[in-house]
Scaffold this motif. Sequence first.
Motif, PDB file in Angstrom:
ATOM      1  N   ALA A  64      11.847   1.309  -1.616  1.00 13.23           N
ATOM      2  CA  ALA A  64      12.598   1.581  -2.830  1.00 13.23           C
ATOM      3  C   ALA A  64      11.670   1.885  -3.988  1.00 13.23           C
ATOM      4  O   ALA A  64      12.119   2.254  -5.060  1.00 13.23           O
ATOM      5  N   ALA A  65      10.372   1.699  -3.804  1.00 10.82           N
ATOM      6  CA  ALA A  65       9.355   2.005  -4.810  1.00 10.82           C
ATOM      7  C   ALA A  65       8.156   2.594  -4.077  1.00 10.82           C
ATOM      8  O   ALA A  65       8.056   2.469  -2.857  1.00 10.82           O
ATOM      9  N   PRO A  66       7.222   3.215  -4.788  1.00  6.62           N
ATOM     10  CA  PRO A  66       6.060   3.808  -4.119  1.00  6.62           C
ATOM     11  C   PRO A  66       5.265   2.788  -3.314  1.00  6.62           C
ATOM     12  O   PRO A  66       5.298   1.587  -3.587  1.00  6.62           O
ATOM     13  N   GLY A  67       4.517   3.271  -2.332  1.00  9.40           N
ATOM     14  CA  GLY A  67       3.762   2.401  -1.452  1.00  9.40           C
ATOM     15  C   GLY A  67       2.668   1.612  -2.136  1.00  9.40           C
ATOM     16  O   GLY A  67       2.271   0.557  -1.661  1.00  9.40           O
ATOM     17  N   LEU A 121      21.594   4.808  -4.165  1.00  2.00           N
ATOM     18  CA  LEU A 121      20.144   4.999  -4.109  1.00  2.00           C
ATOM     19  C   LEU A 121      19.712   5.639  -2.792  1.00  2.00           C
ATOM     20  O   LEU A 121      20.224   5.288  -1.735  1.00  2.00           O
ATOM     21  N   PRO A 122      18.743   6.549  -2.828  1.00  2.16           N
ATOM     22  CA  PRO A 122      18.289   7.176  -1.585  1.00  2.16           C
ATOM     23  C   PRO A 122      17.480   6.235  -0.700  1.00  2.16           C
ATOM     24  O   PRO A 122      17.531   6.342   0.516  1.00  2.16           O
ATOM     25  N   GLY A 123      16.728   5.313  -1.290  1.00  4.31           N
ATOM     26  CA  GLY A 123      15.935   4.359  -0.526  1.00  4.31           C
ATOM     27  C   GLY A 123      16.149   2.959  -1.064  1.00  4.31           C
ATOM     28  O   GLY A 123      15.965   2.714  -2.248  1.00  4.31           O
ATOM     29  N   VAL A 124      16.579   2.041  -0.197  1.00  5.09           N
ATOM     30  CA  VAL A 124      16.859   0.676  -0.647  1.00  5.09           C
ATOM     31  C   VAL A 124      16.052  -0.359   0.120  1.00  5.09           C
ATOM     32  O   VAL A 124      16.341  -1.547   0.047  1.00  5.09           O
ATOM     33  N   GLY A 125      15.038   0.081   0.844  1.00  3.24           N
ATOM     34  CA  GLY A 125      14.184  -0.862   1.557  1.00  3.24           C
ATOM     35  C   GLY A 125      14.938  -1.618   2.630  1.00  3.24           C
ATOM     36  O   GLY A 125      15.720  -1.054   3.393  1.00  3.24           O
ATOM     37  N   MET A 126      14.714  -2.928   2.679  1.00  6.94           N
ATOM     38  CA  MET A 126      15.305  -3.745   3.739  1.00  6.94           C
ATOM     39  C   MET A 126      16.784  -4.046   3.517  1.00  6.94           C
ATOM     40  O   MET A 126      17.405  -4.684   4.346  1.00  6.94           O
ATOM     41  N   PRO A 159       3.507  -3.371  -5.758  1.00  6.96           N
ATOM     42  CA  PRO A 159       3.464  -4.662  -5.064  1.00  6.96           C
ATOM     43  C   PRO A 159       4.689  -4.842  -4.167  1.00  6.96           C
ATOM     44  O   PRO A 159       5.732  -4.228  -4.382  1.00  6.96           O
ATOM     45  N   ALA A 160       4.555  -5.698  -3.169  1.00  6.72           N
ATOM     46  CA  ALA A 160       5.613  -5.891  -2.163  1.00  6.72           C
ATOM     47  C   ALA A 160       6.978  -6.220  -2.773  1.00  6.72           C
ATOM     48  O   ALA A 160       7.979  -5.643  -2.366  1.00  6.72           O
ATOM     49  N   PRO A 161       7.085  -7.151  -3.747  1.00  4.81           N
ATOM     50  CA  PRO A 161       8.418  -7.419  -4.304  1.00  4.81           C
ATOM     51  C   PRO A 161       9.038  -6.202  -4.982  1.00  4.81           C
ATOM     52  O   PRO A 161      10.242  -5.999  -4.900  1.00  4.81           O
ATOM     53  N   ALA A 162       8.222  -5.379  -5.609  1.00  8.23           N
ATOM     54  CA  ALA A 162       8.763  -4.191  -6.282  1.00  8.23           C
ATOM     55  C   ALA A 162       9.285  -3.175  -5.279  1.00  8.23           C
ATOM     56  O   ALA A 162      10.230  -2.442  -5.567  1.00  8.23           O
ATOM     57  N   ARG A 163       8.687  -3.137  -4.090  1.00  8.64           N
ATOM     58  CA  ARG A 163       9.153  -2.188  -3.074  1.00  8.64           C
ATOM     59  C   ARG A 163      10.499  -2.589  -2.504  1.00  8.64           C
ATOM     60  O   ARG A 163      11.214  -1.761  -1.964  1.00  8.64           O
ATOM     61  N   GLN A 164      10.853  -3.855  -2.599  1.00  2.00           N
ATOM     62  CA  GLN A 164      12.113  -4.344  -2.023  1.00  2.00           C
ATOM     63  C   GLN A 164      13.066  -4.841  -3.112  1.00  2.00           C
ATOM     64  O   GLN A 164      13.858  -5.750  -2.885  1.00  2.00           O
TER      65      GLN A 164
END
Length: 157
Positions: A50-53, A104-109, A56-61
């Motif tokens: 849900a965020a760029p690679g 949203l196009p990408g929502v992670g887990m 940090p891990a929490p921001a990506r999810q």
Amino acid sequence: MPAEDTRGPAEPTVRDAISAPDAEGRPRRVTRRFPLFTRDTARPEGGGRAAPGDAPAPARQWPLLVVLSAVALGLLLTALGVFRYGTLLIGAGLLAGAVMRWMLPGVGMLAVRSRFTDIVTYGVLGLAIVLLAMMAQPDPWLQIPFLKDTLHFTLDK
């Protein structure tokens, strides 16, 4: 004596839409039968970060963390004796998950299954929890008249 074929062994061809190439470009499966052991699963649509690679891990999810935080706060409120508001917050968190999965196009887990299945699952469970919280006794905020008649009909002989 016939001349030898210099092309090597015959390459298997992809015969169905389920076959997928391996790292060398050869199809992994050429039959329509499902394998005895599953080696891999497809990522759900929208299951990317849900965020760029480099975030940090929490921001990506963050979508999953929003839903889990709302549910955790709702459970805490329920445990502290504020039952109606706690359960409303749990239902609202699930409804927010359905909206995020839709928009949203990408929502992670937060993406577990297909987009449609996730939206329906989160939406139906969230709506059911919100409605049950609003109908909880004592002093329900929402009264549905036919439910009382249905209960009397099922309990009468």
